[in-house]
Design a protein around this motif. Structure first.
Motif, PDB file in Angstrom:
ATOM      1  N   LEU A   1     -13.429 -55.413 -11.454  1.00  0.00           N
ATOM      2  CA  LEU A   1     -12.410 -54.644 -11.266  1.00  0.00           C
ATOM      3  C   LEU A   1     -12.123 -54.160  -9.725  1.00  0.00           C
ATOM      4  O   LEU A   1     -10.985 -54.280  -8.978  1.00  0.00           O
ATOM      5  N   ALA A   2     -13.422 -53.736  -9.041  1.00  0.00           N
ATOM      6  CA  ALA A   2     -13.383 -53.375  -7.834  1.00  0.00           C
ATOM      7  C   ALA A   2     -13.063 -54.290  -6.760  1.00  0.00           C
ATOM      8  O   ALA A   2     -12.382 -54.334  -5.953  1.00  0.00           O
ATOM      9  N   LEU A   3     -13.372 -55.595  -7.254  1.00  0.00           N
ATOM     10  CA  LEU A   3     -13.209 -56.962  -6.372  1.00  0.00           C
ATOM     11  C   LEU A   3     -11.653 -57.403  -6.649  1.00  0.00           C
ATOM     12  O   LEU A   3     -11.046 -57.977  -5.572  1.00  0.00           O
ATOM     13  N   LEU A   4     -11.071 -57.074  -7.585  1.00  0.00           N
ATOM     14  CA  LEU A   4      -9.740 -57.617  -7.753  1.00  0.00           C
ATOM     15  C   LEU A   4      -8.621 -56.408  -7.418  1.00  0.00           C
ATOM     16  O   LEU A   4      -7.487 -56.673  -7.342  1.00  0.00           O
ATOM     17  N   LEU A   5      -9.108 -55.062  -7.036  1.00  0.00           N
ATOM     18  CA  LEU A   5      -8.318 -53.881  -6.667  1.00  0.00           C
ATOM     19  C   LEU A   5      -7.593 -54.477  -5.292  1.00  0.00           C
ATOM     20  O   LEU A   5      -8.144 -54.686  -4.343  1.00  0.00           O
ATOM     21  N   PRO A   6      -6.297 -54.114  -5.152  1.00  0.00           N
ATOM     22  CA  PRO A   6      -5.710 -54.560  -3.949  1.00  0.00           C
ATOM     23  C   PRO A   6      -5.839 -53.642  -3.019  1.00  0.00           C
ATOM     24  O   PRO A   6      -5.807 -52.388  -3.161  1.00  0.00           O
ATOM     25  N   LEU A   7      -6.392 -54.351  -1.812  1.00  0.00           N
ATOM     26  CA  LEU A   7      -6.710 -53.332  -0.758  1.00  0.00           C
ATOM     27  C   LEU A   7      -5.576 -52.563   0.068  1.00  0.00           C
ATOM     28  O   LEU A   7      -5.818 -51.504   0.477  1.00  0.00           O
ATOM     29  N   LEU A   8      -4.348 -53.110  -0.376  1.00  0.00           N
ATOM     30  CA  LEU A   8      -3.181 -52.199   0.089  1.00  0.00           C
ATOM     31  C   LEU A   8      -3.054 -50.878  -0.609  1.00  0.00           C
ATOM     32  O   LEU A   8      -2.666 -49.848   0.070  1.00  0.00           O
ATOM     33  N   ALA A   9      -3.538 -50.712  -1.772  1.00  0.00           N
ATOM     34  CA  ALA A   9      -3.629 -49.287  -2.388  1.00  0.00           C
ATOM     35  C   ALA A   9      -4.624 -48.571  -1.735  1.00  0.00           C
ATOM     36  O   ALA A   9      -4.345 -47.178  -1.862  1.00  0.00           O
ATOM     37  N   LEU A  10      -5.479 -49.008  -1.211  1.00  0.00           N
ATOM     38  CA  LEU A  10      -6.779 -48.332  -0.445  1.00  0.00           C
ATOM     39  C   LEU A  10      -6.457 -47.980   0.812  1.00  0.00           C
ATOM     40  O   LEU A  10      -7.121 -47.034   1.369  1.00  0.00           O
ATOM     41  N   ALA A  11      -5.570 -48.566   1.428  1.00  0.00           N
ATOM     42  CA  ALA A  11      -5.464 -48.549   2.964  1.00  0.00           C
ATOM     43  C   ALA A  11      -4.971 -46.949   3.419  1.00  0.00           C
ATOM     44  O   ALA A  11      -5.422 -46.523   4.213  1.00  0.00           O
ATOM     45  N   GLY A  12      -3.891 -46.472   2.751  1.00  0.00           N
ATOM     46  CA  GLY A  12      -3.645 -45.250   3.035  1.00  0.00           C
ATOM     47  C   GLY A  12      -4.465 -44.251   2.830  1.00  0.00           C
ATOM     48  O   GLY A  12      -4.744 -43.381   3.728  1.00  0.00           O
ATOM     49  N   PRO A  13      -5.101 -43.887   1.533  1.00  0.00           N
ATOM     50  CA  PRO A  13      -6.320 -42.776   1.450  1.00  0.00           C
ATOM     51  C   PRO A  13      -7.444 -43.036   2.337  1.00  0.00           C
ATOM     52  O   PRO A  13      -7.832 -42.074   3.107  1.00  0.00           O
ATOM     53  N   ILE A  14      -7.781 -44.270   2.410  1.00  0.00           N
ATOM     54  CA  ILE A  14      -8.794 -44.428   3.596  1.00  0.00           C
ATOM     55  C   ILE A  14      -8.494 -43.959   4.982  1.00  0.00           C
ATOM     56  O   ILE A  14      -9.363 -43.445   5.814  1.00  0.00           O
ATOM     57  N   THR A  15      -7.283 -44.530   5.568  1.00  0.00           N
ATOM     58  CA  THR A  15      -6.898 -43.951   6.712  1.00  0.00           C
ATOM     59  C   THR A  15      -6.935 -42.692   6.909  1.00  0.00           C
ATOM     60  O   THR A  15      -7.146 -41.970   7.764  1.00  0.00           O
ATOM     61  N   ASP A  16      -6.471 -41.728   5.800  1.00  0.00           N
ATOM     62  CA  ASP A  16      -6.462 -40.266   5.922  1.00  0.00           C
ATOM     63  C   ASP A  16      -7.778 -39.714   6.299  1.00  0.00           C
ATOM     64  O   ASP A  16      -8.041 -38.813   7.022  1.00  0.00           O
ATOM     65  N   GLN A  17      -8.866 -40.093   5.323  1.00  0.00           N
ATOM     66  CA  GLN A  17     -10.115 -40.162   5.580  1.00  0.00           C
ATOM     67  C   GLN A  17     -10.854 -40.313   6.746  1.00  0.00           C
ATOM     68  O   GLN A  17     -11.585 -39.735   7.403  1.00  0.00           O
ATOM     69  N   VAL A  18     -10.715 -41.353   7.474  1.00  0.00           N
ATOM     70  CA  VAL A  18     -10.908 -41.744   8.644  1.00  0.00           C
ATOM     71  C   VAL A  18     -10.408 -40.904   9.729  1.00  0.00           C
ATOM     72  O   VAL A  18     -11.088 -40.344  10.642  1.00  0.00           O
ATOM     73  N   ILE A  19      -9.040 -40.464   9.866  1.00  0.00           N
ATOM     74  CA  ILE A  19      -8.515 -39.591  10.628  1.00  0.00           C
ATOM     75  C   ILE A  19      -8.974 -38.198  10.366  1.00  0.00           C
ATOM     76  O   ILE A  19      -9.232 -37.405  11.424  1.00  0.00           O
ATOM     77  N   ALA A  20      -9.439 -37.697   9.058  1.00  0.00           N
ATOM     78  CA  ALA A  20      -9.946 -36.414   9.124  1.00  0.00           C
ATOM     79  C   ALA A  20     -11.320 -36.117   9.554  1.00  0.00           C
ATOM     80  O   ALA A  20     -11.651 -35.155  10.323  1.00  0.00           O
ATOM     81  N   PHE A  21     -12.241 -37.549   9.830  1.00  0.00           N
ATOM     82  CA  PHE A  21     -13.433 -37.364  10.426  1.00  0.00           C
ATOM     83  C   PHE A  21     -13.328 -37.756  11.832  1.00  0.00           C
ATOM     84  O   PHE A  21     -14.262 -37.989  12.611  1.00  0.00           O
TER      85      PHE A  21
END
Length: 326
Positions: A164-184
């Motif tokens: 499931l993690a392998l098939l998960l679309p990265l586009l759905a994770l891009a926004g939350p991951i970007t917010d976390q990187v900006i927060a750090f």
């Protein structure tokens, strides 16, 4: 399973109709030299049709539908590559209007190799993919061994989560991951790309290593240990010839997949200094001299190691990608 006579005849008829349609469209609508591409595909399809009729009533396990699929896949793969080559080798200031190259100039390849933007982007891709692969592979080897060899409760459920993690679309994770990187306060740095890259490398590495360990003759390890071999001797006599080659190819595949990520690279990069090559090729139009030719040339150079990998390890890669955990 041997295909039925009816299935082969239906496939032969479909191949003939498709080849006839391709040939007529090419003759009516396509000019030379691209006409020869259409006629070549038509000849291959019609030859497949004839072969299907000849083998229709035999016991040979030949699937005409599979042959048609492989031929169409090859056509839809090779023609875009040929067009990319034509764009990359077009003389400066010209725009190709045929798929088949007319005049060949290697200036774009020289420009791509000496472009500072593309060099920095390639270094970023290799740096990020290398660290993400180095972190993921030891974890994947341990996880795959547990999933294959140990009586872990719920291991099929865990493996399903990996897929499931392998098939998960990265586009759905891009926004939350970007917010976390900006927060750090790490946005726009090369190292900020490494943790998100694990979302690509770790599930893929586990999936491939599970396939590797499923094909390992574990009874041989038990025999080696029963003969009194020490752990170093067991590693040399069992692990090196039976496990290491598959893990090595899996590592190369994971590294290539990480190098070719576009979504996370584009979302987490503030400028060209931290942007990996796939994202740069998509976003650098207008920033490079003779941008279309340079980008096409850089893309062909970037895909060359992948082609080399397929040529060096074709059987091993087929085994890895063609098997599943059961």
């Amino acid at each position: 399973m041997t295909p039925s006579v009816r299935s082969r005849l239906w496939a032969s008829g479909a191949a003939f109709v498709l080849g006839f349609a391709v040939a007529n469209y090419g003759i009516i609508r396509v000019s030379r030299p691209d006409l020869w591409i259409w006629l070549g595909l038509a000849v291959v399809l019609m030859a497949t049709s004839a072969a299907g009729v000849l083998f229709a009533d035999t016991r040979r396990a030949v699937s005409i539908w599979s042959l048609i699929g492989v031929e169409l896949f090859a056509a839809f793969t090779l023609v875009p590559v040929l067009w990319t080559f034509t764009v990359a080798t077009a003389p400066e200031g010209t725009t190709p209007n045929t798929v088949w190259p007319q005049e060949i100039s290697w200036a774009a390849f020289d420009g791509a190799l000496h472009s500072q933007i593309l060099q920095d982007a390639a270094v970023t891709s290799v740096f990020v993919a290398g660290i993400a692969t180095a972190v993921a592979m030891p974890l994947a080897v341990g996880a795959a061994y547990a999933l294959v060899r140990l009586p872990v409760h719920g291991r099929r459920f865990v493996y399903a989560l990996v897929v499931l993690a392998l098939l998960l679309p990265l586009l759905a994770l891009a926004g939350p991951i970007t917010d976390q990187v900006i927060a750090f306060d790490r946005f726009g740095t090369r190292m900020s790309l490494v943790p998100p890259a694990l979302a690509i490398t770790l599930p893929l590495a586990i999936w491939l290593c599970v396939t590797v360990f499923r094909d390992v003759p574990w009874s041989l390890r038990e025999s080696v240990r029963a003969d009194g071999a020490t752990w170093p001797q067991a590693f040399v006599r069992f692990a090196l010839p039976n496990v290491l080659p598959g893990v090595l190819v899996a590592t190369l595949l994971v590294f290539v997949a990480a190098c070719n990520d576009f979504v996370l690279g584009a979302a987490l990069s503030a400028d060209d200094d931290s942007r990996p090559l796939p994202a740069t090729l998509m976003l650098a139009t207008g920033q490079l001299e003779a941008s279309s030719s340079a980008i096409a040339a850089a893309g062909l150079l970037w895909v060359a190691p992948v082609v080399l990998l397929l040529l060096v390890f074709p059987r091993r890669i087929t085994q890895l990608l063609g098997r599943s955990y059961r």
